[in-house]
Design a protein around this motif. Structure first.
Motif, PDB file in Angstrom:
ATOM      1  N   ILE A   6      -4.114   4.244   1.693  1.00 17.86           N
ATOM      2  CA  ILE A   6      -5.532   4.237   2.073  1.00 17.86           C
ATOM      3  C   ILE A   6      -6.335   3.412   1.070  1.00 17.86           C
ATOM      4  N   GLN A   7      -5.990   3.528  -0.205  1.00 14.91           N
ATOM      5  CA  GLN A   7      -6.648   2.712  -1.222  1.00 14.91           C
ATOM      6  C   GLN A   7      -6.316   1.228  -1.040  1.00 14.91           C
ATOM      7  N   ALA A   8      -5.054   0.945  -0.714  1.00 18.09           N
ATOM      8  CA  ALA A   8      -4.644  -0.452  -0.517  1.00 18.09           C
ATOM      9  C   ALA A   8      -5.311  -1.054   0.715  1.00 18.09           C
ATOM     10  N   LYS A   9      -5.494  -0.249   1.745  1.00 17.59           N
ATOM     11  CA  LYS A   9      -6.113  -0.738   2.983  1.00 17.59           C
ATOM     12  C   LYS A   9      -7.545  -1.200   2.741  1.00 17.59           C
ATOM     13  N   ASN A  10      -8.217  -0.564   1.821  1.00 16.83           N
ATOM     14  CA  ASN A  10      -9.627  -0.875   1.560  1.00 16.83           C
ATOM     15  C   ASN A  10      -9.815  -1.728   0.314  1.00 16.83           C
TER      16      ASN A  10
ATOM     17  N   VAL B   2      -0.936  14.074  11.276  1.00 18.50           N
ATOM     18  CA  VAL B   2      -2.218  14.228  10.579  1.00 18.50           C
ATOM     19  C   VAL B   2      -2.367  13.182   9.471  1.00 18.50           C
ATOM     20  N   GLN B   3      -1.268  12.922   8.752  1.00 17.37           N
ATOM     21  CA  GLN B   3      -1.312  11.933   7.674  1.00 17.37           C
ATOM     22  C   GLN B   3      -1.533  10.527   8.224  1.00 17.37           C
ATOM     23  N   LEU B   4      -0.855  10.176   9.300  1.00 14.74           N
ATOM     24  CA  LEU B   4      -1.037   8.854   9.902  1.00 14.74           C
ATOM     25  C   LEU B   4      -2.455   8.684  10.436  1.00 14.74           C
TER      26      LEU B   4
ATOM     27  N   ALA C 203      -9.119   5.456   7.963  1.00  9.21           N
ATOM     28  CA  ALA C 203      -9.654   4.997   6.680  1.00  9.21           C
ATOM     29  C   ALA C 203     -10.288   3.619   6.834  1.00  9.21           C
ATOM     30  N   PRO C 204     -11.321   3.327   6.045  1.00 11.06           N
ATOM     31  CA  PRO C 204     -11.949   1.998   6.117  1.00 11.06           C
ATOM     32  C   PRO C 204     -11.023   0.915   5.581  1.00 11.06           C
TER      33      PRO C 204
ATOM     34  N   GLY D   6     -11.241   5.943  17.303  1.00  7.74           N
ATOM     35  CA  GLY D   6     -10.313   4.842  17.513  1.00  7.74           C
ATOM     36  C   GLY D   6      -9.612   4.424  16.228  1.00  7.74           C
ATOM     37  N   ILE D   7      -8.691   3.487  16.375  1.00  5.66           N
ATOM     38  CA  ILE D   7      -7.955   2.955  15.231  1.00  5.66           C
ATOM     39  C   ILE D   7      -8.819   1.914  14.529  1.00  5.66           C
ATOM     40  N   ILE D   8      -8.995   2.078  13.238  1.00  3.49           N
ATOM     41  CA  ILE D   8      -9.870   1.191  12.466  1.00  3.49           C
ATOM     42  C   ILE D   8      -9.029   0.160  11.716  1.00  3.49           C
ATOM     43  N   GLY D   9      -9.313  -1.103  11.974  1.00  7.49           N
ATOM     44  CA  GLY D   9      -8.775  -2.169  11.141  1.00  7.49           C
ATOM     45  C   GLY D   9      -7.333  -2.563  11.376  1.00  7.49           C
ATOM     46  N   VAL D  10      -6.637  -1.947  12.339  1.00  4.35           N
ATOM     47  CA  VAL D  10      -5.249  -2.313  12.635  1.00  4.35           C
ATOM     48  C   VAL D  10      -5.237  -3.137  13.909  1.00  4.35           C
TER      49      VAL D  10
END
Length: 263
Positions: free
Chosen positions: A156-160, A197-199, A205-206, A234-238
């Motif tokens: 999640i940190q890497a995604k943002n 839940v984790q996915l 996540a932003p 919805g799915i964010i950023g993928v």
């Protein structure tokens, strides 16, 4: 240590799927920590050298994972575009050290978060959920999902994370490609609900992950329901999602008979 120029054509894939190389990029395969130390010493003498892709092929421990992290984050001028991890055998999960693999995966994901140039992270076959078919070894399964939870929090940190190469409509590109194939995310169905839940947390996540590969992860109906069924925003950023080779609609038993999900 082996460095080589890829000779693949523009539209060709990797010859060896277990050792991916980038077309027209410099790829280095590292077989021990000293390979990495030697190359970085050479690299720091001439920052014009292009360090594009590292494949770590030696088995990591928490100590070695932290050492790899320290070395790759020791200089902000190290321009690493892609990091791949291979040959990681699940270790025995003792009751007092169940976070052992979690500490390893956290170190690797933090490299992708803190290095301003890494936009491709390949963790195929890390088996965060453990593995049943280990030759001559007791099957090692993470039925509490500790490693998965630690990995998702780090991703999640890497995604943002803000990268220097790309921006997408003023939106930060955390990762261009994230390969989580063959990780047994649901621990062969033991933690399907928890994995979903984790996915969901990763999808909500932003930030941006342009391409996410979740193939061959034993993602079943229960996992998918608690993940995609709860994504109200919805799915964010993928932009591209690979769910191939998962048991979303049912599964084959050991005799080859198909059993659909009851719902």
């Amino acid at each position: 240590m082996g460095g080589k120029k890829s000779k693949l054509g523009k539209n060709q894939g990797s010859v060896d799927p277990d050792d991916p190389v980038l077309p027209y990029r410099t790829t280095f395969k590292l077989y021990n920590i000293n390979d990495l130390k030697r190359y970085l010493r050479m690299y720091k003498k001439n920052y014009k050298l292009s360090l594009q892709h590292l494949i770590i092929r030696f088995e990591l421990s928490p100590k070695l994972g932290n050492e790899v992290r320290r070395l790759l984050l020791s200089d902000e001028n190290i321009k690493l575009e892609k990091l791949s991890i291979r040959n990681q055998v699940p270790v025995q999960l003792l009751s007092f050290r169940e976070d052992l693999r979690g500490r390893i995966i956290k170190s690797i994901c933090e490299i992708a978060s803190e290095n301003k140039y890494i936009i491709d992270l390949d963790l195929k076959g890390f088996y965060v959920g453990g593995k049943l078919d280990i030759p001559k070894e007791t099957p090692q399964m993470d039925i509490k999902g500790i490693t998965l939870k630690i990995m998702i929090e780090a991703l999640i940190q890497a995604k943002n994370a803000e990268k220097n190469q790309e921006k997408n409509n003023d939106m930060k590109i955390g990762l261009r490609s994230l390969n989580l194939a063959n990780n047994n995310i649901t621990s062969t169905g033991q933690i399907s609900r928890f994995a979903g839940v984790q996915l969901k947390a990763l999808f909500q996540a932003p930030g941006v992950i342009k391409k996410l590969d979740l193939s061959s992860n034993d993602i079943d109906f229960t996992c998918a329901t608690h993940c995609f069924g709860e994504l109200h925003s919805g799915i964010i950023g993928v932009e591209e999602l690979d769910l191939s080779h998962n048991q979303l609609c049912g599964e084959f038993d050991e005799w080859g008979y198909w059993y659909p999900n009851p719902m």
